[in-house]
Design a protein around this motif. Structure first.
Motif, mmCIF file in Angstrom:
data_model
loop_
_atom_site.group_PDB
_atom_site.id
_atom_site.type_symbol
_atom_site.label_atom_id
_atom_site.label_comp_id
_atom_site.label_asym_id
_atom_site.label_seq_id
_atom_site.Cartn_x
_atom_site.Cartn_y
_atom_site.Cartn_z
ATOM 1 N N ASP A 191 -11.666 2.244 8.253
ATOM 2 C CA ASP A 191 -11.309 0.812 8.298
ATOM 3 C C ASP A 191 -10.399 0.447 7.126
ATOM 4 O O ASP A 191 -9.566 -0.448 7.213
ATOM 5 C CB ASP A 191 -12.582 -0.048 8.210
ATOM 6 C CG ASP A 191 -13.564 0.277 9.329
ATOM 7 O OD1 ASP A 191 -13.090 0.487 10.458
ATOM 8 O OD2 ASP A 191 -14.778 0.353 9.050
ATOM 9 N N GLU A 192 -10.624 1.139 6.001
ATOM 10 C CA GLU A 192 -9.811 0.920 4.797
ATOM 11 C C GLU A 192 -9.750 2.257 4.056
ATOM 12 O O GLU A 192 -10.653 3.094 4.216
ATOM 13 C CB GLU A 192 -10.454 -0.099 3.836
ATOM 14 C CG GLU A 192 -10.753 -1.451 4.446
ATOM 15 C CD GLU A 192 -11.586 -2.354 3.516
ATOM 16 O OE1 GLU A 192 -11.320 -2.377 2.295
ATOM 17 O OE2 GLU A 192 -12.485 -3.037 4.033
ATOM 18 N N THR B 246 -12.284 -3.124 -0.164
ATOM 19 C CA THR B 246 -11.403 -2.764 -1.290
ATOM 20 C C THR B 246 -11.237 -3.965 -2.220
ATOM 21 O O THR B 246 -11.301 -3.829 -3.447
ATOM 22 C CB THR B 246 -10.010 -2.308 -0.770
ATOM 23 O OG1 THR B 246 -10.196 -1.354 0.280
ATOM 24 C CG2 THR B 246 -9.168 -1.700 -1.861
ATOM 25 N N GLY C 124 0.828 -1.210 0.000
ATOM 26 C CA GLY C 124 0.000 0.000 0.000
ATOM 27 C C GLY C 124 0.856 1.251 0.000
ATOM 28 O O GLY C 124 2.091 1.191 0.006
ATOM 29 N N GLU D 216 -1.773 2.525 3.114
ATOM 30 C CA GLU D 216 -1.268 1.886 4.330
ATOM 31 C C GLU D 216 -1.390 2.810 5.534
ATOM 32 O O GLU D 216 -1.774 2.403 6.627
ATOM 33 C CB GLU D 216 0.199 1.501 4.069
ATOM 34 C CG GLU D 216 0.836 0.637 5.105
ATOM 35 C CD GLU D 216 1.967 1.355 5.807
ATOM 36 O OE1 GLU D 216 3.096 1.352 5.307
ATOM 37 O OE2 GLU D 216 1.699 1.938 6.875
ATOM 38 N N GLY E 276 -6.801 1.151 9.324
ATOM 39 C CA GLY E 276 -7.420 -0.161 9.535
ATOM 40 C C GLY E 276 -6.470 -1.139 10.199
ATOM 41 O O GLY E 276 -5.470 -0.742 10.808
ATOM 42 N N PRO F 286 -4.317 0.236 -2.292
ATOM 43 C CA PRO F 286 -4.605 0.456 -0.876
ATOM 44 C C PRO F 286 -3.706 1.508 -0.225
ATOM 45 O O PRO F 286 -2.555 1.687 -0.633
ATOM 46 C CB PRO F 286 -4.353 -0.914 -0.239
ATOM 47 C CG PRO F 286 -3.680 -1.740 -1.250
ATOM 48 C CD PRO F 286 -3.838 -1.103 -2.595
ATOM 49 N N PHE G 145 -8.339 3.689 -0.031
ATOM 50 C CA PHE G 145 -7.661 3.328 -1.281
ATOM 51 C C PHE G 145 -7.693 4.498 -2.262
ATOM 52 O O PHE G 145 -8.510 5.411 -2.134
ATOM 53 C CB PHE G 145 -8.270 2.066 -1.913
ATOM 54 C CG PHE G 145 -9.734 2.158 -2.268
ATOM 55 C CD1 PHE G 145 -10.136 2.579 -3.525
ATOM 56 C CD2 PHE G 145 -10.714 1.810 -1.343
ATOM 57 C CE1 PHE G 145 -11.485 2.661 -3.856
ATOM 58 C CE2 PHE G 145 -12.075 1.883 -1.659
ATOM 59 C CZ PHE G 145 -12.460 2.308 -2.917
ATOM 60 N N ARG H 85 -6.632 -5.732 7.066
ATOM 61 C CA ARG H 85 -7.609 -6.472 6.246
ATOM 62 C C ARG H 85 -8.389 -5.456 5.412
ATOM 63 O O ARG H 85 -8.777 -4.409 5.920
ATOM 64 C CB ARG H 85 -8.575 -7.272 7.132
ATOM 65 C CG ARG H 85 -7.936 -8.508 7.759
ATOM 66 C CD ARG H 85 -8.967 -9.324 8.519
ATOM 67 N NE ARG H 85 -10.067 -9.803 7.659
ATOM 68 C CZ ARG H 85 -11.294 -9.284 7.650
ATOM 69 N NH1 ARG H 85 -11.602 -8.293 8.432
ATOM 70 N NH2 ARG H 85 -12.221 -9.774 6.836
ATOM 71 N N ARG H 86 -8.602 -5.815 4.162
ATOM 72 C CA ARG H 86 -9.272 -4.849 3.277
ATOM 73 C C ARG H 86 -10.360 -5.521 2.444
ATOM 74 O O ARG H 86 -10.306 -5.531 1.210
ATOM 75 C CB ARG H 86 -8.242 -4.206 2.338
ATOM 76 C CG ARG H 86 -7.134 -3.469 3.083
ATOM 77 C CD ARG H 86 -6.026 -3.041 2.132
ATOM 78 N NE ARG H 86 -4.984 -2.339 2.839
ATOM 79 C CZ ARG H 86 -3.690 -2.608 2.734
ATOM 80 N NH1 ARG H 86 -3.280 -3.604 1.961
ATOM 81 N NH2 ARG H 86 -2.804 -1.906 3.402
#
Ligand SMILES: Cc1ncc(COP(=O)(O)O)c(C=O)c1O
Length: 307
Positions: A258-259, A288, A148, A273, A281, A271, A261, A284-285
Motif C-alpha cells: 500500500d505504501e 508513512t 517520491g 513512487e 499504492g 516515499p 518508503f 495516499r501514504r
C-alpha cells in the motif's frame, strides 16, 4: 546519462561555496582541503564514515552514530585516535567555523591514513589515520516528498557478512555504486537490492520499508546497513502501536504494498513512487506520514534534551 532524482537531492545553497573542511585538525577552505594520493581511503577505499545531521544545533542521534562508527573501526582494526568526545569536539569546531545551526549534513570520514608505498597491506599505513569532516548546508528538495523515488530491482545483491559485511559504512561503496548504476541504466532513481536468497533487502544508499494493511515490514536486517534511521522507525512504530516486522518477504509483496518508503539520515523517510515501473499504492501514504511525524517528534525531543 540522463538526469535522475537521487535520494540525496538538496536545495542549492550559495553558502556551500565557501565552507571550510576539517582535515586532521586543520580547517581549510573547500578548494584547498586535500588528502594525499597515498591515502588508504583514496587508494583502497580503506576507511569508515558516518553521515550525521544537525537540527537546531543538535547532532541527531549522535550516540547511535558513534556506536556504529566505533564498532566498525574496531572490527577492521582502524584506530580512531580519539574517543567519541574528541569526535564531538571536531564536529563542533567545524560547525562553529562554518557558523552552521540547522539543516546541515555532515560526512565524517576516517581512513587508515597515508601509506608508505602504493600497495594494499595495512601495515604500510604508518602515519596515523586521516580524519576529514565535510559539512554542508543541506535541505532535502520538496520533490522527494511530493513525487517520491522510482526504484528498480537490480542484479547486484548485498552479500553474505563473511564477504564484505553490509554493516560496514566503508569508504568502498563499489557494491552499492554498481547497484545504483544498474538502476540508473534501467531508468530509475535508486536500486532495490535483494539479499543472497532473493528476498527484498535494501536500496543502494538507504534502508527500505513497505506498508501492507496497516503493518510495516522491513528486511531481517541481516544483509543491510544497520541504519540509525531504520532502527528509529522500528522504535517509533513499536511506541505508537503500529505493528512492525523485520522479516523475509519477496518482490511479490513489495509490488503489492500500500505504501513503501526509504530511510536514511539525510531524507528521514522518503516515499517510493514505483518499483520496476509498478506504481506503489494509490498515492495516499497515511502510515508513512504518521511515522514521519513521530520521527520528527523524536528529533524534537533530542533538541529539547540538549537545551
Ligand atoms: C547502504 C546504506 N544503507 C542505509 C543507510 C542509512 O543509514 P542511516 O539511517 O544510519 O543514515 C546508509 C547511510 O549511510 C547506507 O550507506
Amino acid at each position: 546519462m540522463s538526469s535522475h532524482n537521487t535520494t540525496h537531492d538538496a536545495d542549492d545553497d550559495e553558502r556551500n561555496r565557501d565552507i571550510v573542511i576539517y582535515v586532521n585538525g586543520e580547517l581549510k577552505h573547500r578548494d584547498e582541503a586535500t588528502v594525499s594520493v597515498y591515502d588508504s581511503g583514496f587508494m583502497l577505499g580503506d576507511g569508515m564514515w558516518e553521515g550525521l545531521r544537525l537540527y537546531d544545533g543538535v547532532w541527531a542521534f549522535f550516540d547511535e552514530h558513534m556506536d556504529r562508527f566505533f564498532d566498525s573501526c574496531k572490527a577492521v582494526s582502524l584506530d580512531v585516535g580519539m574517543d567519541r568526545a574528541g569526535i564531538f569536539d571536531a564536529l563542533e569546531k567545524t560547525r562553529a567555523a562554518n557558523r552552521m545551526e540547522t539543516d546541515v549534513h555532515c560526512r565524517l570520514m576516517l581512513t587508515r591514513g597515508v601509506k608508505a608505498k602504493p600497495f594494499q597491506h595495512p601495515s604500510l599505513s604508518r602515519s596515523g589515520p586521516t580524519l576529514v569532516i565535510i559539512m554542508e548546508h543541506s535541505k532535502p528538495v520538496n520533490r522527494l516528498q511530493s513525487e517520491g523515488i522510482k526504484l528498480a530491482t537490480v542484479p547486484q545483491v548485498r552479500g553474505l557478512p563473511m564477504s564484505q559485511d553490509a554493516k560496514y559504512n566503508s569508504h568502498s561503496k563499489l557494491n552499492c555504486v554498481i547497484a545504483c548504476l544498474q538502476a540508473e541504466q534501467a531508468g530509475a532513481d535508486e536500486a532495490l537490492m535483494l539479499d543472497p536468497h532473493g528476498f527484498v533487502n535494501t536500496t543502494n544508499a538507504c534502508n527500505f520499508f513497505i506498508v501492507r494493511k496497516g503493518t510495516v515490514w522491513t528486511s531481517t536486517g541481516d544483509y543491510c546497513m544497520n541504519g540509525v534511521t531504520r532502527q528509529k522507525v522500528i522504535d517509533v512504530c513499536r511506541n505508537d502501536g503500529i505493528p512492525v516486522f523485520e522479516k523475509n518477504y519477496s518482490l511479490y509483496e513489495a509490488y503489492g504494498a500500500d505504501e513503501a518508503f526509504l530511510t536514511g539520515t539525510f531524507g528521514a523517510q522518503t516515499p517510493v513512487e514505483s518499483i520496476d515501473g509498478k506504481p506503489i499504492g494509490k498515492g495516499r501514504r497515511p502510515v508513512t506520514a504518521r511515522i514521519r511525524e513521530k520521527y520528527k517528534e523524536l528529533i524534537g525531543q533530542q533538541i529539547e534534551m540538549h537545551q
